[in-house]
Structure formats: C-alpha cells, structure tokens
Design an enzyme around this catalytic site. Structure first.
Site, PDB file in Angstrom:
ATOM      1  N   TYR A  55       0.843  -1.190   0.000  1.00 30.22           N
ATOM      2  CA  TYR A  55       0.000   0.000   0.000  1.00 30.22           C
ATOM      3  C   TYR A  55       0.883   1.245   0.000  1.00 30.22           C
ATOM      4  CZ  TYR A  55      -3.759  -3.196   1.473  1.00 30.22           C
ATOM      5  OH  TYR A  55      -4.667  -4.218   1.570  1.00 30.22           O
TER       6      TYR A  55
ATOM      7  N   GLN B 181      -7.698 -13.748   3.643  1.00 25.57           N
ATOM      8  CA  GLN B 181      -8.260 -12.424   3.385  1.00 25.57           C
ATOM      9  C   GLN B 181      -8.769 -12.407   1.946  1.00 25.57           C
ATOM     10  OE1 GLN B 181      -6.441  -7.983   3.314  1.00 25.57           O
ATOM     11  NE2 GLN B 181      -6.447  -8.963   5.324  1.00 25.57           N
TER      12      GLN B 181
ATOM     13  N   TRP C 280     -12.339  -8.242   2.576  1.00 28.12           N
ATOM     14  CA  TRP C 280     -12.088  -6.874   2.145  1.00 28.12           C
ATOM     15  C   TRP C 280     -13.160  -6.419   1.157  1.00 28.12           C
ATOM     16  CZ3 TRP C 280     -10.838  -6.276  -3.121  1.00 28.12           C
ATOM     17  CH2 TRP C 280     -10.383  -7.404  -3.797  1.00 28.12           C
ATOM     18  N   SER C 281     -13.273  -5.112   1.043  1.00 26.60           N
ATOM     19  CA  SER C 281     -14.234  -4.460   0.154  1.00 26.60           C
ATOM     20  C   SER C 281     -15.678  -4.870   0.429  1.00 26.60           C
ATOM     21  CB  SER C 281     -13.884  -4.744  -1.315  1.00 26.60           C
ATOM     22  OG  SER C 281     -14.493  -3.802  -2.178  1.00 26.60           O
ATOM     23  N   PRO C 282     -16.130  -4.842   1.686  1.00 28.33           N
ATOM     24  CA  PRO C 282     -17.514  -5.231   1.971  1.00 28.33           C
ATOM     25  C   PRO C 282     -18.543  -4.299   1.334  1.00 28.33           C
ATOM     26  CG  PRO C 282     -16.499  -4.232   3.900  1.00 28.33           C
ATOM     27  CD  PRO C 282     -15.397  -4.454   2.908  1.00 28.33           C
TER      28      PRO C 282
ATOM     29  N   ASN D 190     -19.857   3.558   9.395  1.00 28.37           N
ATOM     30  CA  ASN D 190     -19.456   2.148   9.354  1.00 28.37           C
ATOM     31  C   ASN D 190     -19.711   1.439  10.685  1.00 28.37           C
ATOM     32  OD1 ASN D 190     -18.530   2.368   6.695  1.00 28.37           O
ATOM     33  ND2 ASN D 190     -16.438   2.827   7.310  1.00 28.37           N
TER      34      ASN D 190
END
Length: 346
Positions: free
Chosen positions: A59, A181, A210-212, A304
């Site tokens: 990242y 993941q 990830w990316s819900p 969230n």
C-alpha cells in the site's frame, strides 16, 4: 479494550478475538495529507471497540505502514489491545518473490516502518507460483518462532492452494494458516459462500474480508448507475475500480440500478444507511471473522461502526427480501450421492 457495543469473534481456529468490523488503511497510502485523518479514523475505531487494523507493504510501497506506525505512536494506545496485520507481496518488490531470502528481509522492513516489535498476523499477499510453497511456509513458521508475528494467513489464495498449505503443515509439523483475506460483499458471494465452505468445515479457517462495500458501489452513491464526478481523480487504482464498476454495474446497469435502489428503500425502512445495511449483511455471515472497511474521511467511520446496530434488524424476513433483491445466491455443489437422473423416455 472490548466494547459492549461491538461484537467480537475468534479469528479462525485460534484464540485471537477480533472485532467484526476492522479498519484498513489502503486509501491513506496515496494521500499526502492522510496521516492526520487516518489518525482520526483510528481514534473513532478504538472508541467504538474496533481492535483490528490492517495494512500491507504494497500500500503506497510502504507509505501506509509508516502512517499506521506513526498513528499508533501518536495515539499512545496499549499495544496489547491492538491487533495489527500486514501483508507481504510476491510482486513489485524485487525478483525474489516470496522466497526465504525476501521474506526474512521484508518482515524486518515492515516492522521498522510500523515501529513495532511484531505484528499479530502476517499474510502472504497473493500466491507466488515461482517459489516452492514449502519454502515460503517454512520461513513463515520461522518468523513466528522468532516472535516477529504470532499467526500467519493467506490473501486471495484459491481453495486448492490453501488446502495445500494445510497439507504441507500437517506433513512437517508446522503451524498452519488461521485466516484467508478475500473479497466478499453483496455482489461477490461465490468465494465465501461456496468455494471456501469445505475449508471452514475442515480447518475452521477464519476470514478477514475486504471491500464489503464493493469499493463504494454499495454505498448509495452509485444508485443511478453512474460514477460520481471526481471519483476517478487522483486514484492510483483507477483501472481496478473501473473493472469492478464495469463488472458489477456497467455491464448490467438496468438490473444493478433496480437492486441498488431496492436496497436503499429497504435501508430507509430499517432506519439505517445503505452502507450500514450492506456492511451488516456481510457481518451477519458467521464465516466472516471481520470485515475490513476503509475511509477517506473520519465521519465515514461513524457510519461504518453504526452497522453493528443494524445486524439485529436482519431478521429472516429481511434477509429473504435482500435475497430477492440480489438474486445471486450461489448454487450449492452437486451431491452426486443424492442425484436422481431423469428417467429414460419410453
């Protein structure tokens, strides 16, 4: 540091308890002013009972790890209360991939950027076909033996690759992975709800999905089927985002708009935001250990975290209505023991 308003689950077949919502700082890796608002996001998370924080060496080529390390130091939070994870990538970091040599060097660089003595979970960030898997798993166990990580996991591995990891560990008496993941949201269900089910049953594998919100596509901002103005500006992952938009909305715009507006109406009926409904639906799945959310502004974390209260509103009736809107429940694998062929015609 557990909060009564947060739900916690064990991460796979381990004693590590994680909040069902977690924070990933991918989006902070390309924003020069991100360190301050990333700290505010973390502060909101910790106040809300979130204890799991995810990053990766890939990242921003280490920038996100540095930001996370600085934020942890700035907050002065008790390290024992935090679960910090990072990931090692086989690409873009030299020709050694996930070899013993590269992983040994990489973990030291990660810890230096994070300003930590250890991470709680170290992931293999994609499968490396050019390095023997046994070599990679051996060094992951060595890292655990040296207390530089306590657990290890995989990211975006196929069921077959994960099964091979367990077989290698069983044959050598090594510590197996506890978590995968993977991507999971209302538009992408096959992996978690079908492909990995045997791994959940056989190994008790955990998931940090990830990316819900499908990169924001389920947030309500795309309900007209179009990409909001400015969304693609200064985004280093623009090609990846456009591929996902084309796959889940652009290629089926009329159907997608009907689904998205239906979700918005249901969310309003339940008294929550569309994002909260989508997040709560993901967390409702007991095979999800934690859902990793990102943010580009601190107030996003308030929304969230509010998804936790929506879980209790997902009654069987509401879940059925969501299924009707989505229309994409994966078909279960065929059980050939109970399969009855059509009788022959006379």
């Amino acid at each position: 540091m557990e909060s009564e308003s947060m739900e916690y689950r064990y991460l796979g077949n381990s004693g590590l308890k994680v909040s069902v919502l977690s924070f990933g700082n991918l989006t902070s890796s390309w924003d020069k002013g991100a360190e301050e608002w990333n700290f505010q996001c973390m502060d909101k998370c910790i106040r809300g009972g979130v204890n799991f924080f995810d990053t990766a060496e890939g990242y921003g080529l280490g920038v996100a790890e540095k930001i996370l390390g600085n934020n942890i130091k700035q907050g002065g939070w008790d390290r024992d209360d935090l679960i910090i994870t990072t990931k090692l990538s086989p690409v873009r970091f030299g020709i050694q991939g996930l070899s013993r040599k590269r992983i040994r060097q990489a973990i030291d660089h990660c810890l230096e950027r994070l300003q930590l003595d250890y991470v709680d979970v170290l992931y293999l960030h994609r499968f490396d076909p050019e390095v023997p898997l046994e070599e990679t798993i051996r060094i992951m166990n060595e890292i655990i033996d040296n207390d530089k990580a306590f657990y290890w996991g995989t990211s975006a591995f196929t069921p077959q690759q994960i099964s091979e990891c367990f077989t290698i560990c069983e044959n050598n008496g090594w510590i197996p992975p506890i978590v995968e993941q993977c991507e999971y949201h209302m538009f992408e269900r096959e992996i978690v709800e079908k492909d990995y089910v045997p791994l959940f049953d056989q190994y008790g594998l955990g998931t940090t999905v990830w990316s819900p919100l499908c990169g924001g596509l389920l947030s309500g901002k795309y309900n007209d089927g179009n990409i909001p103005a400015g969304r693609l500006e200064n985004n280093p992952f623009v090609n990846f985002f456009k591929q996902r938009y084309d796959k889940f909305i652009g290629s089926r715009k009329e159907e997608a708009v009907k689904t998205l507006t239906g979700l918005k109406a249901l969310a309003e009926e339940l008294g929550c935001s569309q994002s909260q409904l989508a997040l709560a639906w993901v967390i409702k799945n007991p095979d999800v250990s934690t859902a990793i959310v990102g943010a580009s502004a601190p107030h996003h974390m308030d929304d969230n975290i509010g998804a936790i209260e929506v879980i209790k509103k997902l009654t069987p009736e509401v879940l059925t209505r969501i299924e009707d809107l989505l229309g994409n429940r994966p078909a279960p694998s065929m059980n050939w023991r109970t399969f009855t062929p059509n009788p022959p015609r006379r």
